[in-house]
Enzyme design. Sequence first.
Site, PDB file in Angstrom:
ATOM      1  N   ARG A   5       0.826  -1.189   0.000  1.00  0.00           N
ATOM      2  CA  ARG A   5       0.000   0.000   0.000  1.00  0.00           C
ATOM      3  C   ARG A   5       0.867   1.248   0.000  1.00  0.00           C
ATOM      4  O   ARG A   5       2.081   1.178   0.250  1.00  0.00           O
ATOM      5  CB  ARG A   5      -0.945   0.007   1.207  1.00  0.00           C
ATOM      6  CG  ARG A   5      -0.237   0.062   2.559  1.00  0.00           C
ATOM      7  CD  ARG A   5      -1.210  -0.090   3.722  1.00  0.00           C
ATOM      8  NE  ARG A   5      -2.266   0.904   3.661  1.00  0.00           N
ATOM      9  CZ  ARG A   5      -2.151   2.139   4.148  1.00  0.00           C
ATOM     10  NH1 ARG A   5      -1.001   2.520   4.714  1.00  0.00           N
ATOM     11  NH2 ARG A   5      -3.158   2.987   4.093  1.00  0.00           N
ATOM     12  N   LEU A   6       0.247   2.365  -0.283  1.00  0.00           N
ATOM     13  CA  LEU A   6       0.899   3.664  -0.212  1.00  0.00           C
ATOM     14  C   LEU A   6      -0.154   4.625   0.297  1.00  0.00           C
ATOM     15  O   LEU A   6      -1.266   4.668  -0.235  1.00  0.00           O
ATOM     16  CB  LEU A   6       1.411   4.084  -1.597  1.00  0.00           C
ATOM     17  CG  LEU A   6       2.301   5.332  -1.675  1.00  0.00           C
ATOM     18  CD1 LEU A   6       3.565   5.162  -0.833  1.00  0.00           C
ATOM     19  CD2 LEU A   6       2.682   5.626  -3.127  1.00  0.00           C
ATOM     20  N   ASP A   7       0.182   5.385   1.320  1.00  0.00           N
ATOM     21  CA  ASP A   7      -0.809   6.222   1.980  1.00  0.00           C
ATOM     22  C   ASP A   7      -1.496   7.192   1.016  1.00  0.00           C
ATOM     23  O   ASP A   7      -0.911   7.626   0.021  1.00  0.00           O
ATOM     24  CB  ASP A   7      -0.157   7.022   3.112  1.00  0.00           C
ATOM     25  CG  ASP A   7       0.253   6.145   4.278  1.00  0.00           C
ATOM     26  OD1 ASP A   7      -0.364   5.083   4.473  1.00  0.00           O
ATOM     27  OD2 ASP A   7       1.198   6.525   4.992  1.00  0.00           O
ATOM     28  N   TYR A   8      -2.712   7.539   1.352  1.00  0.00           N
ATOM     29  CA  TYR A   8      -3.542   8.459   0.563  1.00  0.00           C
ATOM     30  C   TYR A   8      -2.809   9.765   0.273  1.00  0.00           C
ATOM     31  O   TYR A   8      -2.896  10.311  -0.833  1.00  0.00           O
ATOM     32  CB  TYR A   8      -4.822   8.733   1.357  1.00  0.00           C
ATOM     33  CG  TYR A   8      -5.831   9.653   0.721  1.00  0.00           C
ATOM     34  CD1 TYR A   8      -6.502   9.291  -0.448  1.00  0.00           C
ATOM     35  CD2 TYR A   8      -6.139  10.875   1.320  1.00  0.00           C
ATOM     36  CE1 TYR A   8      -7.454  10.137  -1.010  1.00  0.00           C
ATOM     37  CE2 TYR A   8      -7.093  11.718   0.762  1.00  0.00           C
ATOM     38  CZ  TYR A   8      -7.746  11.352  -0.402  1.00  0.00           C
ATOM     39  OH  TYR A   8      -8.694  12.166  -0.964  1.00  0.00           O
TER      40      TYR A   8
ATOM     41  N   SER B 104       0.493  10.210   0.260  1.00  0.00           N
ATOM     42  CA  SER B 104       1.829   9.996  -0.278  1.00  0.00           C
ATOM     43  C   SER B 104       1.734   9.757  -1.780  1.00  0.00           C
ATOM     44  O   SER B 104       0.683   9.415  -2.311  1.00  0.00           O
ATOM     45  CB  SER B 104       2.503   8.803   0.405  1.00  0.00           C
ATOM     46  OG  SER B 104       2.681   9.055   1.785  1.00  0.00           O
TER      47      SER B 104
END
Length: 215
Positions: A40-43, A45
Amino acid sequence: MPEIIIFNKPFQVLTQFTDNEGRATLADFVKDKGVYAAGRLDYDSEGLLILTSDGQLQHQLANPKFKMEKTYWAQVEGEITDSALQQLQHGVELKDGMTRPAKAKKIPNPAVWQRTPPIRERKNQPTSWLELKISEGKNRQVRRMTAAVGFPTLRLIRVAIGPWQIDGLESGASRKLTINLPAGQKTPPANQRNTRAKHSSRQRNRFNKAGKRSS
């Protein structure tokens, strides 16, 4: 041979294909069916996200036990100090435990795409950029690490996962790669074959041609 999609996730895009709140998702950019994000990759980022339809490969890419190194560029508030970099290099104490030693160094302002909206700026408050390489996946780890040493992150871009990079991909762009996995190999090797680029040659330029210099 398994295939992956290298995607340069824009700011404020969810790493999922649906959302009940009307926020931007992967479905707005990736039209391939049956693929899922490996990790995942933060909203809030930006940068590299890998997608694949291969369940085993997805697990190998996402599982922290494989210790695949991830490289981030962080724009932080203030001029990062040698002391702060040394703390990051030795590990930082967070609420959920000590981080592993990271590779951390100050870098010149990278020539990257303009973020929309841009970061907040304060008069008489400089910013600086650092490169941070980690091989674990605590929640919002990079942001918490820089805050712990006194330099809150204003903008965060993941530029590499293991051997894969977003060189030449503008924000929102993607490309497909075929992975050559020898029999019995558990982690993907660095050698790859680019099977299809989804965008023009202009978008395949390297970072120093990809966008305006960030402020």
